[in-house]
Design a protein around this motif. Structure first.
Motif, mmCIF file in Angstrom:
data_model
loop_
_atom_site.group_PDB
_atom_site.id
_atom_site.type_symbol
_atom_site.label_atom_id
_atom_site.label_comp_id
_atom_site.label_asym_id
_atom_site.label_seq_id
_atom_site.Cartn_x
_atom_site.Cartn_y
_atom_site.Cartn_z
ATOM 1 N N ASN A 24 0.830 -1.216 0.000
ATOM 2 C CA ASN A 24 0.000 0.000 0.000
ATOM 3 C C ASN A 24 0.859 1.258 0.000
ATOM 4 O O ASN A 24 0.537 2.239 -0.666
ATOM 5 N N PHE A 25 1.958 1.223 0.745
ATOM 6 C CA PHE A 25 2.879 2.359 0.786
ATOM 7 C C PHE A 25 3.468 2.623 -0.602
ATOM 8 O O PHE A 25 3.498 3.763 -1.068
ATOM 9 N N VAL A 26 3.933 1.554 -1.265
ATOM 10 C CA VAL A 26 4.504 1.693 -2.610
ATOM 11 C C VAL A 26 3.449 2.216 -3.577
ATOM 12 O O VAL A 26 3.715 3.101 -4.392
ATOM 13 N N GLU A 27 2.233 1.698 -3.466
ATOM 14 C CA GLU A 27 1.153 2.133 -4.352
ATOM 15 C C GLU A 27 0.830 3.610 -4.155
ATOM 16 O O GLU A 27 0.594 4.339 -5.124
ATOM 17 N N LYS A 28 0.826 4.080 -2.898
ATOM 18 C CA LYS A 28 0.525 5.491 -2.624
ATOM 19 C C LYS A 28 1.588 6.416 -3.196
ATOM 20 O O LYS A 28 1.277 7.462 -3.733
ATOM 21 N N ILE A 29 2.851 6.033 -3.064
ATOM 22 C CA ILE A 29 3.936 6.880 -3.577
ATOM 23 C C ILE A 29 3.950 6.855 -5.101
ATOM 24 O O ILE A 29 4.254 7.837 -5.744
ATOM 25 N N GLY A 30 3.616 5.723 -5.674
ATOM 26 C CA GLY A 30 3.484 5.607 -7.124
ATOM 27 C C GLY A 30 4.782 5.255 -7.834
ATOM 28 O O GLY A 30 5.668 4.629 -7.249
ATOM 29 N N PRO A 31 4.897 5.679 -9.090
ATOM 30 C CA PRO A 31 6.037 5.303 -9.921
ATOM 31 C C PRO A 31 7.400 5.669 -9.319
ATOM 32 O O PRO A 31 8.382 4.972 -9.555
ATOM 33 N N ILE A 32 7.434 6.734 -8.537
ATOM 34 C CA ILE A 32 8.720 7.132 -7.928
ATOM 35 C C ILE A 32 9.238 6.000 -7.043
ATOM 36 O O ILE A 32 10.419 5.673 -7.080
ATOM 37 N N ALA A 33 8.360 5.380 -6.257
ATOM 38 C CA ALA A 33 8.775 4.257 -5.409
ATOM 39 C C ALA A 33 9.216 3.081 -6.278
ATOM 40 O O ALA A 33 10.206 2.413 -5.963
ATOM 41 N N GLY A 34 8.500 2.844 -7.362
ATOM 42 C CA GLY A 34 8.838 1.745 -8.260
ATOM 43 C C GLY A 34 10.208 1.905 -8.894
ATOM 44 O O GLY A 34 10.881 0.922 -9.195
ATOM 45 N N ILE A 35 10.633 3.131 -9.079
ATOM 46 C CA ILE A 35 11.955 3.402 -9.662
ATOM 47 C C ILE A 35 13.024 3.478 -8.567
ATOM 48 O O ILE A 35 14.124 2.950 -8.728
ATOM 49 N N ILE A 36 12.711 4.111 -7.457
ATOM 50 C CA ILE A 36 13.695 4.324 -6.391
ATOM 51 C C ILE A 36 14.148 3.009 -5.748
ATOM 52 O O ILE A 36 15.322 2.852 -5.420
ATOM 53 N N LEU A 37 13.235 2.056 -5.554
ATOM 54 C CA LEU A 37 13.620 0.788 -4.916
ATOM 55 C C LEU A 37 14.767 0.087 -5.661
ATOM 56 O O LEU A 37 15.767 -0.279 -5.031
ATOM 57 N N PRO A 38 14.700 -0.097 -6.984
ATOM 58 C CA PRO A 38 15.835 -0.714 -7.680
ATOM 59 C C PRO A 38 17.084 0.176 -7.711
ATOM 60 O O PRO A 38 18.197 -0.341 -7.769
ATOM 61 N N VAL A 39 16.908 1.505 -7.656
ATOM 62 C CA VAL A 39 18.082 2.390 -7.586
ATOM 63 C C VAL A 39 18.829 2.131 -6.279
ATOM 64 O O VAL A 39 20.053 1.992 -6.257
ATOM 65 N N ILE A 40 18.097 2.036 -5.191
ATOM 66 C CA ILE A 40 18.703 1.782 -3.882
ATOM 67 C C ILE A 40 19.413 0.429 -3.886
ATOM 68 O O ILE A 40 20.521 0.297 -3.357
ATOM 69 N N GLU A 41 18.803 -0.570 -4.525
ATOM 70 C CA GLU A 41 19.403 -1.906 -4.571
ATOM 71 C C GLU A 41 20.752 -1.877 -5.287
ATOM 72 O O GLU A 41 21.664 -2.647 -4.938
#
Length: 192
Positions: free
Chosen positions: A12-29
């Motif tokens: 739900n947190f990822v969904e609320k933040i949207g595409p930015i979360a979807g991109i940032i997670l692999p950047v952090i990895e």
């Protein structure tokens, strides 16, 4: 709170933040290789659907690897060089030092190779940025696509345990096969 509730809260947190979360997670990895890239791709596919989840994961992973490449190139780093020298992939990574794009491409294609070390080695070789991008984008395309396909089908694994077993065997087989081919490649080029 049990594990399923934590998972729901995170999704739900990822969904609320949207595409930015979807991109940032692999950047952090890309900067913290202990984090599970496959988990982030599965999360993106679960939250955003197959195509957009794949796209956000691919953009994020490519962006993270590129930023890491540029950062290491700017600061250099004896510590990173020492880590590479002690790695079990030393022989293959030596090929990257010689700017062998084919090796770089294949290493990035496999989800189990340490992307952090590959990007670091490429940066320390002073590889041309265009060459790095030329190997990075298509190889991550292949790797993230295979992870997204797995992510697309992850919910059915709980309903069908046989599918789960197949998935585990498939991942292990890909890992062993990739290690086998990397070993054979290194053996062949040691003789040449």
């Amino acid at each position: 709170m049990d594990y399923a509730n934590y998972t729901d809260v995170f999704l739900n947190f990822v969904e609320k933040i949207g595409p930015i979360a979807g991109i940032i997670l692999p950047v952090i990895e890309a900067f913290l290789p202990v984090l599970p890239l496959v988990g982030f791709v599965i999360i993106n596919v679960a939250v955003f659907g197959f195509f957009m989840g794949y796209l956000y994961s691919w953009i994020g992973n490519c962006l993270g690897s590129f930023l890491l490449f540029m950062l290491i190139r700017k600061i250099g780093g004896k510590k990173i060089e020492n880590k590479i020298e002690k790695s079990k992939y030393k022989g293959t990574l030596e090929k990257i030092r010689r700017k062998n794009l084919t090796v770089l491409f294949f290493l990035y294609c496999f989800p189990f190779t340490p992307s952090f070390l590959i990007s670091g080695t490429a940066a320390l070789t002073n590889m041309n940025t265009q060459q790095f991008i030329l190997a990075l984008l298509p190889s991550k395309f292949v790797m993230i696509l295979s992870l997204a396909f797995i992510g697309q089908n992850v919910s059915s694994y709980f309903e069908n345990p046989a599918k789960s077993l197949f998935f585990i065997v498939f991942i292990l087989a890909v890992n062993f096969i990739s290690k086998y081919f990397i070993k054979k490649y290194e053996e062949y080029h040691r003789k040449v």
